[in-house]
Design an enzyme around this catalytic site. Structure first.
Site, PDB file in Angstrom:
ATOM      1  CG  HIS A  90       2.046  17.072 -36.287  1.00  0.00           C
ATOM      2  ND1 HIS A  90       3.075  16.676 -37.114  1.00  0.00           N
ATOM      3  CD2 HIS A  90       0.901  16.688 -36.898  1.00  0.00           C
ATOM      4  CE1 HIS A  90       2.564  16.083 -38.185  1.00  0.00           C
ATOM      5  NE2 HIS A  90       1.246  16.083 -38.075  1.00  0.00           N
ATOM      6  CD  GLU A 103      -1.519  12.960 -37.170  1.00  0.00           C
ATOM      7  OE1 GLU A 103      -2.325  13.206 -38.055  1.00  0.00           O
ATOM      8  OE2 GLU A 103      -0.484  13.620 -37.007  1.00  0.00           O
TER       9      GLU A 103
HETATM   10  P1  PGA Z   1      -1.340  13.352 -43.873  1.00  0.00           P
HETATM   11  O1  PGA Z   1      -0.888  14.166 -42.581  1.00  0.00           O
HETATM   12  O2  PGA Z   1      -2.844  13.320 -43.885  1.00  0.00           O
HETATM   13  O3  PGA Z   1      -0.744  14.112 -45.017  1.00  0.00           O
HETATM   14  O4  PGA Z   1      -0.766  11.978 -43.730  1.00  0.00           O
HETATM   15  C1  PGA Z   1      -1.536  14.018 -41.353  1.00  0.00           C
HETATM   16  C2  PGA Z   1      -0.818  14.845 -40.333  1.00  0.00           C
HETATM   17  O5  PGA Z   1       0.407  14.948 -40.403  1.00  0.00           O
HETATM   18  O6  PGA Z   1      -1.467  15.395 -39.426  1.00  0.00           O
END
Ligand code: PGA
Length: 253
Positions: A93, A163
Site C-alpha cells: 500500500h 491506487e
Molecule cells: P481512500 O483510500 O478510499 O480513502 O482514498 C483507499 C486506500 O488507501 O486504499
C-alpha cells in the site's frame, strides 16, 4: 460469473473497540447486500478477534503480510493470520511504501503470502500525473519490480490494486475520471501480459482504489474493466459503504 470484489481497508481505524463494535453492528444490518458481492474486511490486527467473530457476511483480510520469519519483537507471524482465516493480504500500500517499503520487499511479501495460501493484493500507483505521460513508465517499472520473481502460475492468482497516490483520501470529485481509469487499466493489462503472457495477465484481477465513494463507484465500475474496489475512508461510513456495495452488486460481467 465471478462476484465483484470489495475490500474495506480500515487502515488504523476505528479509534476504539467500542467504535469497532458499533461499525460492525451497522454493517451487519446490511448483510444481505454484502452477501451478493465478494467482501473482504481488512481491520487493524488488534481488532482481528473482535471482527472475525462478527463477519459471517465477509472474509477477513490483512493490511500487510509478514516478510520475515523467526523471533521478532513487535511483529505478527503469518501463522497467526492463517489461524484467523485470513484469505487476502494487502501488500505494498502506498502508505507503507511512503514509510520506506521497497518494491523488492513488496515482491517478497507477495511470495510469502502465496506460500501460505493467502492471496496477495499488490498495490501500485503513481504519485502524480504529468502531461508527457511519464507516469506510465513509473507504473510499468513499479509493476515489474513488485511482481519480481513470481512465476506465471503464481502471478495469475495475484490481485492487483491500482491506487494512484494523488487520488487517495480525498473525495469522489478528486478521484480518477472513468475514461482515464479505463485507459490505465488497459495499459496495466498490457504490462502484465508482457511480463507473464496473455493468459496469466487475463486472470489477474484488477481493483481500483482512491476516493471511491457512492457518487463515483457505479460509473468507475461500468466504464472500465475492473473486478472491484479497494476502499478506505468510505468503508468506515456504513451508509456510503452500503451504497458502494449496491452499485457493485448491480454489475453483471
Ligand atoms: P481512500 O483510500 O478510499 O480513502 O482514498 C483507499 C486506500 O488507501 O486504499
Amino acid at each position: 460469473m465471478a462476484k465483484p470484489i470489495l475490500v474495506a481497508n480500515w487502515k488504523n481505524n476505528p479509534g476504539s473497540k467500542a467504535e469497532t463494535l458499533a461499525l460492525l453492528k451497522e454493517l451487519s444490518k446490511k448483510r444481505e447486500i454484502y452477501k451478493k458481492i465478494n467482501l473482504f474486511i481488512a481491520p487493524p490486527y488488534i481488532y482481528f478477534d473482535l471482527v472475525s467473530s462478527k463477519i459471517s457476511f465477509a472474509k477477513l483480510a490483512s493490511q500487510d503480510f509478514p516478510r520475515l520469519k523467526g523471533i521478532i519483537t513487535g511483529e505478527t507471524a503469518s501463522e497467526m493470520l492463517k489461524s484467523f482465516g485470513v484469505r487476502l493480504a494487502i501488500v505494498g500500500h502506498s502508505e507503507r511504501r511512503a514509510l520506506g517499503e521497497t518494491d523488492a520487499e513488496v515482491a517478497e511479501k507477495a511470495k510469502a503470502a502465496l506460500k501460505s495460501g493467502v492471496t496477495p493484493l499488490i498495490c501500485v500507483g503513481e504519485k502524480e500525473r504529468d502531461e508527457e505521460g511519464n507516469y506510465f513508465d513509473f507504473l510499468r517499472n513499479q509493476i515489474k519490480s513488485s511482481f519480481a520473481g513470481l512465476s506465471r502460475q503464481a502471478a495469475a492468482s495475484v490481485i492487483l490494486a491500482y491506487e494512484p497516490v494523488w487520488a487517495i483520501g480525498k473525495g469522489a470529485k478528486d478521484a480518477i475520471a472513468p475514461g482515464d481509469l479505463c485507459q490505465t487499466i488497459i495499459f496495466i493489462r498490457k504490462v502484465l501480459s508482457d511480463l507473464f503472457g496473455r493468459n496469466a495477465a487475463e486472470s489477474i484481477k484488477i481493483l481500483y482504489g482512491g476516493s471511491v465513494e457512492p457518487m463515483n463507484a457505479g460509473e468507475l465500475m461500468r466504464e472500465s474493466n475492473i473486478a472491484g474496489f479497494l476502499v478506505g475512508h468510505a468503508s468506515l461510513k456504513p451508509k456510503s459503504f452500503e451504497q458502494i456495495a449496491l452499485s457493485l452488486a448491480k454489475i453483471v460481467r
